[in-house]
Scaffold this motif. Structure first.
Motif, PDB file in Angstrom:
ATOM      1  N   UNK A  19      -6.318   2.412   1.959  1.00 29.88           N
ATOM      2  CA  UNK A  19      -6.595   3.959   1.998  1.00 29.88           C
ATOM      3  C   UNK A  19      -8.085   3.807   1.613  1.00 29.88           C
ATOM      4  N   UNK A  20      -8.524   2.931   1.105  1.00 28.25           N
ATOM      5  CA  UNK A  20     -10.074   2.885   0.766  1.00 28.25           C
ATOM      6  C   UNK A  20     -11.097   2.265   1.693  1.00 28.25           C
ATOM      7  N   UNK A  21     -10.155   1.953   2.801  1.00 25.01           N
ATOM      8  CA  UNK A  21     -11.076   1.295   3.818  1.00 25.01           C
ATOM      9  C   UNK A  21     -11.762   2.265   4.634  1.00 25.01           C
ATOM     10  N   UNK A  22     -13.134   1.801   5.089  1.00 24.01           N
ATOM     11  CA  UNK A  22     -13.720   2.903   5.859  1.00 24.01           C
ATOM     12  C   UNK A  22     -14.541   1.819   6.924  1.00 24.01           C
ATOM     13  N   UNK A  23     -14.693   2.198   8.297  1.00 17.44           N
ATOM     14  CA  UNK A  23     -15.204   1.746   9.194  1.00 17.44           C
ATOM     15  C   UNK A  23     -16.250   2.748   9.714  1.00 17.44           C
ATOM     16  N   UNK A  71       0.939  -1.169   0.226  1.00 24.92           N
ATOM     17  CA  UNK A  71       0.026  -0.062   0.005  1.00 24.92           C
ATOM     18  C   UNK A  71       0.827   1.390   0.073  1.00 24.92           C
ATOM     19  N   UNK A  72       2.194   1.188   0.671  1.00 29.38           N
ATOM     20  CA  UNK A  72       2.951   2.335   0.469  1.00 29.38           C
ATOM     21  C   UNK A  72       3.786   2.456  -0.521  1.00 29.38           C
ATOM     22  N   UNK A  73       3.779   1.683  -1.805  1.00 30.06           N
ATOM     23  CA  UNK A  73       4.444   1.877  -2.834  1.00 30.06           C
ATOM     24  C   UNK A  73       4.001   2.713  -3.730  1.00 30.06           C
ATOM     25  N   UNK A  74       2.658   2.968  -3.659  1.00 27.72           N
ATOM     26  CA  UNK A  74       2.016   3.931  -4.431  1.00 27.72           C
ATOM     27  C   UNK A  74       2.285   5.458  -4.138  1.00 27.72           C
ATOM     28  N   UNK A  75       2.366   6.407  -4.941  1.00 27.37           N
ATOM     29  CA  UNK A  75       2.459   7.756  -4.925  1.00 27.37           C
ATOM     30  C   UNK A  75       1.162   8.266  -3.601  1.00 27.37           C
ATOM     31  N   UNK A  76       1.525   9.331  -2.813  1.00 32.65           N
ATOM     32  CA  UNK A  76       0.601   9.775  -1.950  1.00 32.65           C
ATOM     33  C   UNK A  76      -0.785  10.010  -2.707  1.00 32.65           C
ATOM     34  N   UNK A  77      -0.933  10.465  -3.801  1.00 34.15           N
ATOM     35  CA  UNK A  77      -2.038  10.907  -4.484  1.00 34.15           C
ATOM     36  C   UNK A  77      -2.813   9.811  -4.922  1.00 34.15           C
ATOM     37  N   UNK A  78      -2.173   8.736  -4.798  1.00 33.28           N
ATOM     38  CA  UNK A  78      -3.143   7.401  -5.474  1.00 33.28           C
ATOM     39  C   UNK A  78      -3.207   6.490  -3.991  1.00 33.28           C
TER      40      UNK A  78
END
Length: 294
Positions: free
Chosen positions: A259-263, A245-252
């Motif tokens: 990053x898409x997780x919501x609780x 998850x940390x290999x992508x740029x901050x914008x992605x």
């Protein structure tokens, strides 16, 4: 006549040296048998703690004579016998460090790009301990697989270790965190952290030894080993998933699994700023669910 006397004297010296080695070997073998012949009473956990040196016997006081004799045996001829009591205590100590290093290496690779100060100091202490263990390996006698005799000569001992795992052990002791920072924080340098996983073999050797110990139930040892392996695989998978998850740029980062997780009303969109333990537990949960359902 003179030559004959010289030859006889040389033969006499050689036989005396062989007799001394045989006596030393017999002493160690007798000591090993005495240590092994113990009552099988008690729970399996008691036997396990005894093997780790955590029982009551580990806290006994040594007399002045036993300490002096132990140190003398330890450094006799700068060669250490594998059954020396102080070396056996060191093996238990380095086993704990190997277990810690095996679990911390995936954690460092996945969650840290540069260790904080407290973990950095702990990491340096661990690497110093493993460096000292490398030195001891050059002085550790071994049993020849063909003659079944102990080899005490330093040259064969050193050559044997150099041909086996010296290079991997030495590379694992290098301060990769410092090299990563000095080398311009190149991601390729961090991949070399995985060399330290070679220390897992110390843990596997411990379990192999436990499986051969007739005092401990074989099934009990296998169950404990299975639990440790499952925990380790889940832990490593969690660290690896977070690293992806940390290999992508901050914008992605919002498109990643975390990053898409919501609780409820809580969002992980800026997951890098979230508390470490919350990120780790979330990654651990994701790893368990993924491996259990896929």
């Amino acid at each position: 006549m003179a030559r004959g006397r010289v030859k006889r004297s040389e033969r006499g010296r050689g036989s005396e040296e062989e007799e001394e080695e045989d006596e030393d070997e017999r002493e160690y073998e007798v000591g090993e048998v005495r240590d092994r012949i113990k009552s099988s009473r008690g729970s399996q956990f008691n036997l396990l703690t005894h093997e780790l040196g955590l029982g009551a016997a580990a806290s006994r006081k040594f007399s002045r004579e036993t300490v002096i004799n132990g140190i003398r045996d330890l450094f006799r001829g700068l060669v250490i016998h594998p059954d020396n009591r102080y070396y056996r205590a060191w093996k238990k100590f380095i086993l704990l460090w190997a277990l810690y290093s095996s679990f911390f290496t995936p954690l460092e690779f996945g969650f840290f790009r540069g260790l904080p100060e407290n973990l950095f100091i702990l990491d340096i202490i661990g690497q110093v301990a493993f460096l000292f263990d490398i030195v001891l390996q050059f002085l550790l006698a071994y049993r020849d697989t063909q003659t079944y005799r102990m080899v005490y000569k330093r040259t064969p001992i050193a050559l044997r270790y150099l041909k086996s795992s010296f290079i991997v052990d030495f590379l694992g002791c290098l301060p990769w965190d410092i090299i990563y920072k000095v080398g311009g924080k190149k991601e390729e340098i961090r991949y070399l952290l995985w060399i330290r996983l070679s220390r897992v073999r110390k843990v596997t050797e411990f379990f192999q030894h436990m499986e051969k110990d007739i005092r401990i139930n074989y099934m009990f040892t296998r169950i404990v080993k299975l639990i440790v392996v499952e925990l380790y695989c889940t832990h490593t998978a969690a660290c690896f998933f977070y690293y992806l998850a940390t290999t992508l740029p901050s914008s992605e980062e919002g498109y990643t699994w975390i990053g898409s997780l919501k609780l409820g009303d809580y969002s992980y969109s800026n997951f890098r700023e979230i508390d470490f333990w919350k990120r780790y537990l979330t990654s651990l949960y994701f790893a368990i669910v993924t491996m259990a359902t896929v």
